[in-house]
Design a protein around this motif. Sequence first.
Motif, PDB file in Angstrom:
ATOM      1  N   UNK A   1      17.548   8.602 -10.542  1.00 41.54           N
ATOM      2  CA  UNK A   1      16.005   8.444 -10.413  1.00 41.54           C
ATOM      3  C   UNK A   1      15.821   7.001  -9.843  1.00 41.54           C
ATOM      4  N   UNK A   2      16.350   6.071 -10.371  1.00 45.28           N
ATOM      5  CA  UNK A   2      16.140   4.482  -9.777  1.00 45.28           C
ATOM      6  C   UNK A   2      16.663   4.507  -7.952  1.00 45.28           C
ATOM      7  N   UNK A   3      17.707   5.611  -8.011  1.00 41.73           N
ATOM      8  CA  UNK A   3      17.617   5.547  -6.834  1.00 41.73           C
ATOM      9  C   UNK A   3      17.127   5.616  -5.284  1.00 41.73           C
ATOM     10  N   UNK A   4      16.478   6.592  -5.653  1.00 44.93           N
ATOM     11  CA  UNK A   4      15.451   7.279  -5.034  1.00 44.93           C
ATOM     12  C   UNK A   4      13.765   6.612  -5.556  1.00 44.93           C
ATOM     13  N   UNK A   5      13.600   5.813  -6.552  1.00 50.37           N
ATOM     14  CA  UNK A   5      12.974   5.028  -6.264  1.00 50.37           C
ATOM     15  C   UNK A   5      12.624   3.789  -5.604  1.00 50.37           C
ATOM     16  N   UNK A   6      13.708   3.536  -5.985  1.00 50.36           N
ATOM     17  CA  UNK A   6      13.875   2.001  -4.762  1.00 50.36           C
ATOM     18  C   UNK A   6      14.076   1.961  -3.486  1.00 50.36           C
ATOM     19  N   UNK A   7      14.451   3.397  -3.190  1.00 45.57           N
ATOM     20  CA  UNK A   7      14.090   4.182  -1.508  1.00 45.57           C
ATOM     21  C   UNK A   7      13.480   4.239  -1.342  1.00 45.57           C
ATOM     22  N   UNK A   8      11.992   4.302  -2.202  1.00 44.66           N
ATOM     23  CA  UNK A   8      11.483   5.327  -1.712  1.00 44.66           C
ATOM     24  C   UNK A   8      10.312   3.944  -1.396  1.00 44.66           C
ATOM     25  N   UNK A   9      10.432   2.909  -2.238  1.00 47.66           N
ATOM     26  CA  UNK A   9       9.630   1.152  -2.127  1.00 47.66           C
ATOM     27  C   UNK A   9      10.383   0.712  -0.904  1.00 47.66           C
ATOM     28  N   UNK A  10      11.041   0.593  -0.304  1.00 44.30           N
ATOM     29  CA  UNK A  10      12.079   0.229   0.785  1.00 44.30           C
ATOM     30  C   UNK A  10      11.246   0.671   1.981  1.00 44.30           C
ATOM     31  N   UNK A  11      11.243   2.359   2.001  1.00 41.29           N
ATOM     32  CA  UNK A  11      10.710   3.112   3.560  1.00 41.29           C
ATOM     33  C   UNK A  11       9.298   2.819   3.519  1.00 41.29           C
ATOM     34  N   UNK A  12       8.782   2.243   1.937  1.00 40.95           N
ATOM     35  CA  UNK A  12       6.908   2.681   2.367  1.00 40.95           C
ATOM     36  C   UNK A  12       6.859   1.020   3.010  1.00 40.95           C
ATOM     37  N   UNK A  13       7.560  -0.325   2.432  1.00 39.97           N
ATOM     38  CA  UNK A  13       7.496  -1.602   2.937  1.00 39.97           C
ATOM     39  C   UNK A  13       7.915  -2.281   4.212  1.00 39.97           C
ATOM     40  N   UNK A  14       8.692  -0.482   5.166  1.00 33.33           N
ATOM     41  CA  UNK A  14       8.987  -0.789   6.037  1.00 33.33           C
ATOM     42  C   UNK A  14       8.238  -0.244   7.435  1.00 33.33           C
ATOM     43  N   UNK A  15       7.100   0.732   6.760  1.00 35.55           N
ATOM     44  CA  UNK A  15       6.307   1.554   6.903  1.00 35.55           C
ATOM     45  C   UNK A  15       5.036   0.442   7.281  1.00 35.55           C
ATOM     46  N   UNK A  16       5.162  -0.204   6.202  1.00 38.76           N
ATOM     47  CA  UNK A  16       3.871  -1.098   6.422  1.00 38.76           C
ATOM     48  C   UNK A  16       4.167  -2.010   7.593  1.00 38.76           C
ATOM     49  N   UNK A  17       5.379  -2.671   6.979  1.00 38.67           N
ATOM     50  CA  UNK A  17       5.828  -3.837   8.347  1.00 38.67           C
ATOM     51  C   UNK A  17       5.017  -3.261   9.817  1.00 38.67           C
ATOM     52  N   UNK A  18       5.514  -1.727   9.971  1.00 36.08           N
ATOM     53  CA  UNK A  18       5.381  -1.513  11.347  1.00 36.08           C
ATOM     54  C   UNK A  18       3.869  -1.063  11.347  1.00 36.08           C
ATOM     55  N   UNK A  19       3.139  -1.157  10.761  1.00 32.80           N
ATOM     56  CA  UNK A  19       1.598  -1.265  10.930  1.00 32.80           C
ATOM     57  C   UNK A  19       0.884  -2.725  11.622  1.00 32.80           C
ATOM     58  N   UNK A  20       1.706  -3.338  10.583  1.00 33.83           N
ATOM     59  CA  UNK A  20       0.967  -5.304  11.517  1.00 33.83           C
ATOM     60  C   UNK A  20       1.755  -5.022  12.706  1.00 33.83           C
ATOM     61  N   UNK A  21       3.254  -4.748  13.099  1.00 30.58           N
ATOM     62  CA  UNK A  21       3.759  -4.749  14.906  1.00 30.58           C
ATOM     63  C   UNK A  21       3.284  -4.172  15.344  1.00 30.58           C
ATOM     64  N   UNK A  22       2.355  -2.570  15.399  1.00 27.89           N
ATOM     65  CA  UNK A  22       1.982  -2.218  16.182  1.00 27.89           C
ATOM     66  C   UNK A  22       0.178  -2.961  16.500  1.00 27.89           C
ATOM     67  N   UNK A  23      -0.028  -3.935  15.263  1.00 21.71           N
ATOM     68  CA  UNK A  23      -1.539  -3.938  15.944  1.00 21.71           C
ATOM     69  C   UNK A  23      -1.347  -5.725  16.649  1.00 21.71           C
ATOM     70  N   UNK A  24       0.340  -6.214  17.367  1.00 15.00           N
ATOM     71  CA  UNK A  24       0.478  -7.334  17.360  1.00 15.00           C
ATOM     72  C   UNK A  24       0.936  -8.596  16.491  1.00 15.00           C
ATOM     73  N   UNK A  25       0.718  -8.420  14.553  1.00  6.31           N
ATOM     74  CA  UNK A  25       1.031  -8.601  14.306  1.00  6.31           C
ATOM     75  C   UNK A  25       1.986  -9.313  13.863  1.00  6.31           C
ATOM     76  N   UNK A  26       2.122 -10.254  12.875  1.00  6.95           N
ATOM     77  CA  UNK A  26       3.675 -10.526  12.215  1.00  6.95           C
ATOM     78  C   UNK A  26       3.783  -9.890  10.648  1.00  6.95           C
ATOM     79  N   UNK A  27       4.551  -9.179  10.342  1.00  9.28           N
ATOM     80  CA  UNK A  27       4.301  -8.817   9.512  1.00  9.28           C
ATOM     81  C   UNK A  27       4.593  -9.973   8.010  1.00  9.28           C
TER      82      UNK A  27
END
Length: 250
Positions: free
Chosen positions: A193-219
């Motif tokens: 479970x820990x590996x799954x939870x941490x993998x999900x955490x990092x995937x969400x972070x990367x996706x959030x960062x891409x939302x900033x980048x799509x708007x021309x912002x620095x995350x």
Amino acid sequence: MAEYVKDSEYLPQMYKMLCAIEENEAEAMNRAAQAIYASLQKGGILHVFATGHSHMIADELFYRSGGLAPVNPLLVSDIMVYEGAVHSTLVERQSGVAKRILDKFELRAGDCLLIASNSGINIAAIEAAELAKERGLTVICVTSVKTSRALASRHPEGKKLYQVGDIIIDNHSPEGDGLLEVPQNGQRTGGASTFGILFIAQRIVLKVENRFIEQGEIPPVFRSANIPGGDEFNRALIERYKERIAALRR
């Protein structure tokens, strides 16, 4: 001839589990990322709550190199296993614990709360989700749906975490939270479970960062404090968010 734990199967089984997350939870992770990004754009904060070993998701997301700066860990000593293993297990099963913990922090309507609980049956995690929703937060839950469905809830109304969150992300951890077994008695081992939870955490972070980048912002992402200029770079982010994140003020 004695049988042994098939440790060589750990990597293939782990890979299979992480692929299942990537393939089946993409939509839920995208929804989580969009909710977090929308909240951050309005001055919100991502709060993170968990008990037991699942609390490592808060450690993973908070104040780390490459991680989002506006993350607030909702952790107190009596839900940490290293402060008392048996005691922490008892505490997460008690009603009222979540309110006591959440009341220590500043949660505002419009913020997001990420809750991780592999079993999803203990009262503290479920009540935290309920309280946060009542206060106007978007609640994102990471749990093993298969495991939760197979177990009896400890919540007085029989609720489970996957039934109360706004966005549910399945970590695809098997029942017993182990990818392998001890042949003599079938005991599950090879933690999952820990590996799954941490993998999900990092995937969400990367996706959030891409939302900033799509708007021309620095995350708003921390740099390693161990590289030249890291402390100076991070200081600006700390100043920006410390008013809302107590752990950044000390």
